[in-house]
Design a protein around this motif. Structure first.
Motif, short mmCIF file in Angstrom:
data_model
loop_
_atom_site.label_atom_id
_atom_site.label_comp_id
_atom_site.label_asym_id
_atom_site.label_seq_id
_atom_site.Cartn_x
_atom_site.Cartn_y
_atom_site.Cartn_z
N HIS A 137 26.81 41.23 34.09
CA HIS A 137 27.55 42.45 34.41
C HIS A 137 27.80 43.25 33.15
O HIS A 137 27.67 42.74 32.04
N VAL A 138 28.20 44.48 33.35
CA VAL A 138 28.67 45.32 32.25
C VAL A 138 30.11 45.70 32.59
O VAL A 138 30.40 46.15 33.70
N THR A 139 31.01 45.43 31.65
CA THR A 139 32.41 45.77 31.85
C THR A 139 32.60 47.26 31.59
O THR A 139 32.18 47.77 30.56
N LEU A 140 33.24 47.93 32.54
CA LEU A 140 33.47 49.37 32.43
C LEU A 140 34.89 49.70 32.00
O LEU A 140 35.13 50.69 31.31
N CYS A 141 35.86 48.87 32.44
CA CYS A 141 37.26 49.18 32.19
C CYS A 141 38.07 47.88 32.16
O CYS A 141 37.76 46.93 32.89
N ARG A 142 39.09 47.85 31.29
CA ARG A 142 40.01 46.71 31.22
C ARG A 142 41.43 47.22 31.43
O ARG A 142 41.84 48.20 30.79
N ALA A 143 42.18 46.52 32.28
CA ALA A 143 43.57 46.89 32.53
C ALA A 143 44.48 46.11 31.60
O ALA A 143 44.18 44.97 31.22
N ARG A 144 45.60 46.71 31.25
CA ARG A 144 46.57 46.03 30.39
C ARG A 144 47.24 44.87 31.12
O ARG A 144 47.65 43.90 30.51
N ALA A 145 47.36 44.98 32.43
CA ALA A 145 47.97 43.93 33.25
C ALA A 145 47.20 43.88 34.56
O ALA A 145 46.59 44.88 34.96
N CYS A 197 20.91 47.53 37.64
CA CYS A 197 22.37 47.51 37.72
C CYS A 197 22.75 47.97 39.11
O CYS A 197 22.20 48.93 39.63
N LEU A 198 23.68 47.26 39.73
CA LEU A 198 24.10 47.57 41.09
C LEU A 198 25.45 48.26 41.10
O LEU A 198 26.33 47.93 40.32
N VAL A 199 25.61 49.19 42.00
CA VAL A 199 26.89 49.86 42.21
C VAL A 199 27.25 49.53 43.65
O VAL A 199 26.36 49.42 44.47
N PRO A 200 28.45 49.32 44.09
CA PRO A 200 29.64 49.91 43.52
C PRO A 200 30.24 49.08 42.41
O PRO A 200 29.83 47.95 42.14
N VAL A 201 31.24 49.67 41.83
CA VAL A 201 32.04 48.99 40.81
C VAL A 201 32.80 47.88 41.52
O VAL A 201 33.26 48.06 42.65
N GLU A 202 32.94 46.74 40.85
CA GLU A 202 33.66 45.61 41.43
C GLU A 202 34.95 45.35 40.68
O GLU A 202 35.02 45.56 39.47
N LEU A 203 35.94 44.86 41.40
CA LEU A 203 37.19 44.40 40.82
C LEU A 203 36.95 42.99 40.32
O LEU A 203 36.43 42.15 41.05
N ALA A 204 37.31 42.71 39.07
CA ALA A 204 36.97 41.41 38.49
C ALA A 204 38.09 40.92 37.57
O ALA A 204 38.92 41.72 37.14
N PRO A 205 38.13 39.70 37.16
CA PRO A 205 37.28 38.63 37.65
C PRO A 205 37.72 38.09 39.00
O PRO A 205 36.97 37.42 39.68
N ARG A 206 38.95 38.42 39.43
CA ARG A 206 39.42 38.01 40.75
C ARG A 206 39.83 39.26 41.52
O ARG A 206 40.72 39.99 41.09
N PRO A 207 39.20 39.51 42.65
CA PRO A 207 39.50 40.74 43.40
C PRO A 207 40.97 40.87 43.80
O PRO A 207 41.48 41.98 43.93
N HIS A 208 41.68 39.74 43.96
CA HIS A 208 43.09 39.82 44.39
C HIS A 208 44.04 40.13 43.23
O HIS A 208 45.17 40.53 43.46
N ARG A 209 43.63 39.94 41.99
CA ARG A 209 44.43 40.30 40.80
C ARG A 209 43.48 40.77 39.69
O ARG A 209 43.35 40.12 38.66
N PRO A 210 42.82 41.89 39.89
CA PRO A 210 41.80 42.32 38.92
C PRO A 210 42.40 42.82 37.61
O PRO A 210 43.46 43.43 37.58
N ARG A 211 41.67 42.53 36.53
CA ARG A 211 42.00 43.06 35.20
C ARG A 211 40.86 43.91 34.65
O ARG A 211 40.99 44.50 33.60
#
Length: 189
Positions: A132-140, A79-93
């Protein structure tokens, strides 16, 4: 009917390392601190979401996958770090950590699964697998930003991929509850 997916479970050491990232990320990116973090015991690597399935479907899926996956050699990944913004870095969820796949073992496994399940009327994935492993999900979606304030890329624990697990998911107010239904071992013939 049960919400069903195929995944690779993580070992306890890797789970603990990923859970420890939460504090680092929450400090560096406070806008994520109040979002829905995946419970440590639910961390996994999804290979394929199967939607709502009956108990009979689960049995048929397992019977179909087992012989096909016996032809897949177990493999190692990290597993690689750092944490990534996903699925789109410009509008991550989501925030996730990727797994290394230099020889395409995860991709080959996903293709093997798709090929085995197509005759059951389960369509192949339209998108390329990003292990990948999802760590966090944003509401928006979060606003676009350049994130350079987390530690540089490091490698966490290595993981042995020796089996695919059929999981079901029950959605509750407190979050999803995952249950292992079947373990399908990988074993090169």
């Amino acid at each position: 009917m049960m919400r069903t997916f195929l995944a690779i479970d993580l070992d306890g050491g890797l789970r603990s390392e990923l859970a420890a990232l939460r504090g680092t990320v929450s400090t560096a990116w406070p806008e994520w601190a109040g979002e829905k973090w995946v419970d440590t015991h639910n961390l996994h690597l999804t290979l394929k979401f199967l939607g709502d399935r009956s108990a009979n479907d689960l049995a048929e899926i397992t019977e179909t996958l087992a012989p096909s996956l016996r032809g897949v050699a177990p493999f190692e990944s990290s597993c690689l770090v750092p944490v990534e913004l996903a699925p789109r870095p410009h509008r991550p969820r989501m925030l996730w950590s990727r797994f290394d796949d230099p020889d395409g073992s995860f991709t080959a496994l996903a293709h093997r699964i798709d090929g085995a399940l197509c005759p059951l009327g389960i369509p192949p994935e339209s998108r390329r697998l990003v292990p990948h492993v999802t760590l966090c999900r944003a509401r928006a979606p979060k606003p676009a930003s350049r994130r350079t304030d987390l530690p540089e890329v490091t490698v966490l624990s290595f993981m042995s991929v020796r089996e695919v697990i059929v999981f079901t998911s029950e959605l509750k107010r407190s979050g999803p509850v995952y249950a292992r239904q079947t373990i399908i071992p990988l074993a090169m013939r």
